[in-house]
Write an enzyme that holds these catalytic residues in place. Structure first.
Site, PDB file in Angstrom:
ATOM      1  N   GLU A 147     -27.474  21.361 -19.263  1.00 26.12           N
ATOM      2  CA  GLU A 147     -27.413  22.144 -18.028  1.00 26.12           C
ATOM      3  C   GLU A 147     -25.977  22.317 -17.554  1.00 26.12           C
ATOM      4  OE1 GLU A 147     -29.194  22.033 -13.467  1.00 26.12           O
ATOM      5  OE2 GLU A 147     -28.802  20.153 -14.525  1.00 26.12           O
ATOM      6  N   GLU A 170     -35.466  22.249  -6.953  1.00 27.63           N
ATOM      7  CA  GLU A 170     -34.480  21.166  -6.840  1.00 27.63           C
ATOM      8  C   GLU A 170     -33.570  21.433  -5.644  1.00 27.63           C
ATOM      9  OE1 GLU A 170     -31.929  18.572 -10.033  1.00 27.63           O
ATOM     10  OE2 GLU A 170     -31.363  20.666  -9.794  1.00 27.63           O
TER      11      GLU A 170
END
Length: 275
Positions: free
Chosen positions: A143, A246
């Site tokens: 990521e 998130e």
């Protein structure tokens, strides 16, 4: 319609961690993710998932000493043994939680080490880990993370993450596409969805409002439009992944803060059907 997973590290913080599974299920979530499971026995977490009809969709491999400031081990020379032990531990948890994917954090670039040396370690570690995960039937994700939230993080851009995945050529190594991080570092989020989702190299998407990382209907990103783009592109290329929520509730950790902030599902027209 996107499938949304509640990030239990950030959401429902008015509850003790093990109570957040029930809270997420009560609000209609069918998938959950979180940063790290290792403070709890895997079977205890698996039981919570079963009890509440939830699917574990993602968690992170051990990041090193988080309290001391480490943010992953994958790019760090001299930490290969720790990295491999962490991958093995993560795969054990993934088996117990029936979790299909694991995020491998790159780590903070050490001062005085040439980027090329870090890149070589990173790619070698990822190639090794992908082979271990392939044998276990799991996907691994990398990521890009913005340098405002995590200064010094080794991987920051979508194009670099996709280049690495292409270089390694492991079908189970993919990119975790966080729209929040992407907007802060690069922008042009909708075009990047159109560019990268059809490649088959995006394993997971995450969202949060920019810049404060609150609910996705707060801030500068038009998530309603972006969800339409995801739906359009997914329909054409067969992408069926999850979108991880998130974000930090704007109301904080007071009782009911997360649930009270879920009106964005209705505002943006993405509330999943009941049941």
């Amino acid at each position: 319609m996107p499938r949304f997973a509640a990030n239990l590290t950030m959401l429902y913080n008015e509850h003790a961690f093990l109570e957040r599974f029930a809270a997420a299920a009560a609000d209609g979530f069918r998938g959950v993710e979180f940063l790290f499971p290792y403070a709890f026995p895997a079977e205890e977490l698996a039981q919570r998932l079963r009890d509440h009809g939830l699917q574990q969709v993602l968690f992170n491999a051990p990041p090193g000493d988080w309290e001391a400031g480490e943010r992953g081990l994958a790019c760090l020379p001299g930490r290969e043994a720790d990295f491999r032990a962490g991958v093995a531990r993560a795969l054990d948890y993934a088996q117990a939680l029936d979790c299909p994917r694991i995020h491998l954090m790159a780590g903070l670039a050490p001062a005085g080490v040439e980027p090329a040396a870090l890149q070589a370690v990173y790619e070698a570690n990822l190639a090794w880990a992908a082979e271990q995960a392939r044998a276990a039937g799991r996907e691994l994700l990398i990521e890009p993370i913005n340098t405002r939230d995590m200064p010094g993080y080794f991987l920051n851009r979508q194009d670099e993450a996709h280049r690495i995945v292409q270089v390694i050529q492991a079908p189970n190594l993919k990119v975790q596409f966080d729209l929040y991080h992407c907007q802060i570092v690069e922008g042009d989020v909708a075009m990047k969805i159109r560019q990268y989702l059809p490649t088959g190299r995006v394993g997971h998407i995450q969202i949060a409002g920019v810049p404060m990382r609150h609910e996705p209907d707060l801030g500068e990103l038009n998530h309603g439009y972006l969800f339409e783009v995801i739906d359009e592109v997914a329909a054409s290329c067969g992408w069926t992944g999850w979108i991880g929520c998130e974000y930090r509730p704007a109301r904080g950790s007071v009782a009911g803060a997360t649930s009270a902030g879920l009106g964005w599902l209705d505002t943006l027209g993405v509330r999943p059907p009941a049941g």
